[in-house]
Design a protein around this motif. Sequence first.
Motif: not given
Length: 537
Positions: A17-19, A82-83, A160-161, A166-167
Amino acid sequence: MVLITLGIMLSLFLASMESTVVSTAMPTIVGKLGGLSIYSWAFAAYMITSTTATPIYGKLSDVFGRRVVYLTATAIFLIGSLLCGLATSMELLVLFRAIQGAGAGGLLSLAFIMVGDMFSIEQRARIQGLFSSVWGVSSIVGPLLGGFIVDKIAWQWVFLLNIVPGLVAASIVGLAWRDRPRAPGRPSIDFAGAGMLTVVTVTLLIGLQSFGQPIGWLLLGVAIAGALALVRIERRAPNPILPVHLFGRRLFTVASAHGLLAGWAMFGSLSFIPLFVQAVLGTSATEAGSTLAPMMFGWVIASMIGSRLLLNLNFRILAIGGMLLLVLGTLLLSLFATSQLNIMIFTAMMGTGMGLSVPAFLIAVQSSVQRVELGTATSTLQFSRSIGGALGVNVMGAALASGLNGRLIAAGLDPNSVRLETLIDPLSRAGAPVDAALRGALGGALQAVFVIGLAAAVLGLAITALSPNGRVTQMGKTARPKSARWKSSGLTSSDEQRTSSRHRPDPGPWRCARAADDARSACMRWPTPSALLRAAR
């Protein structure tokens, strides 16, 4: 096993999804951070590092085990996310997107590698369709979610979502996964091969980004020279990153070439369809984006159905059938793209073709290699599709630019006076129609681009026709090495070969080069000249 599967699916969803989720958020991000001149590098950095990392993660998981490599990839992905959320400039965002992509490459490859580890061939054929549906859903949900987050919350939460889910995924897999025992001793790592592979991939992808410019040609030359050096390095490496020896098997070679050409045809064409629908047909941006939804649904449904059919059908039939649909879809797209409905039907055919052919080759290759090569073989197939997509997008993009300039000049327009904004329909914002001459020039140039995608699809079909016959259920019947079978049966090596040669039918020169090969590699090698000569007699 259910918890592990859910954890892997969750991480696959996040990475895939990040792409796409960033695509709808980037205009707002540019408005906040500036840096319009390096806008495209926010996407390119992610693609370059994720593509480069894919085969490296596959090999490392074969050497060190799936669990530690998966957790490492997840940690890199979450740190990068996060970065990205904390970035204060576009330059920093591009850098952090590269870090995020380095982790995503591992998650995307390890998801299918771990499925191959956990499940039998029968179970794998069913579960691969479910994992493909996760990819399809993320491709559809990503842009919608990105727009919602930007409008209702803040752009930082696009990145950040990922952290909490992910954890959760990392905790589930880290606690529940148990790696198989590895051979004692210190594993050998092919640092030279990994380094050269990184150089080749990065220079190739950056060179394609600058295709047609002097720096682009220089980088492509470096990539070609590096590829030749990489082959020499990997042939001598005791534990190579890139499985050069696997390319001696016909199935693996055909599957890799299929991934390259099908990725070229599919992802290259899809990159320009929204532009065609919006600028040439005169629709809104939302309608242009929805044009690709049938393709995703076709891919997901065909993958789920085709994976189950693999249990009873020859995988070659599904692969060729899928490529026929891809060729037919690209052919119709290049000839009859006259309405949005037509394009949606054609892209659905293309997606259905990919949904049939990609899982067929993936499961067949996973079933034909030894377990110690599973990660390397799986990640190499994914790597070939990514490289094919990058080649398609950049080569077809260069063809679009060249063709558009020629058509504008033929229409009596100065290409230097035409901006990209004037080629995109602004009806929803300004109410002014796009000039008919510009529409015609862009439409003709895009039709020529779709012909390039058709050529790649036809070549992919021809390559697929060279694949060997077989069923995945037959490939996996001899999972144990020969030595184990000899020991359990009380036969020696020569006894086993004589027995198998008496009871195994001659598969013919085009199905197997050596009739006494192990069943897992039988019918997977190129025919030898002597075998062809015997067949001719």
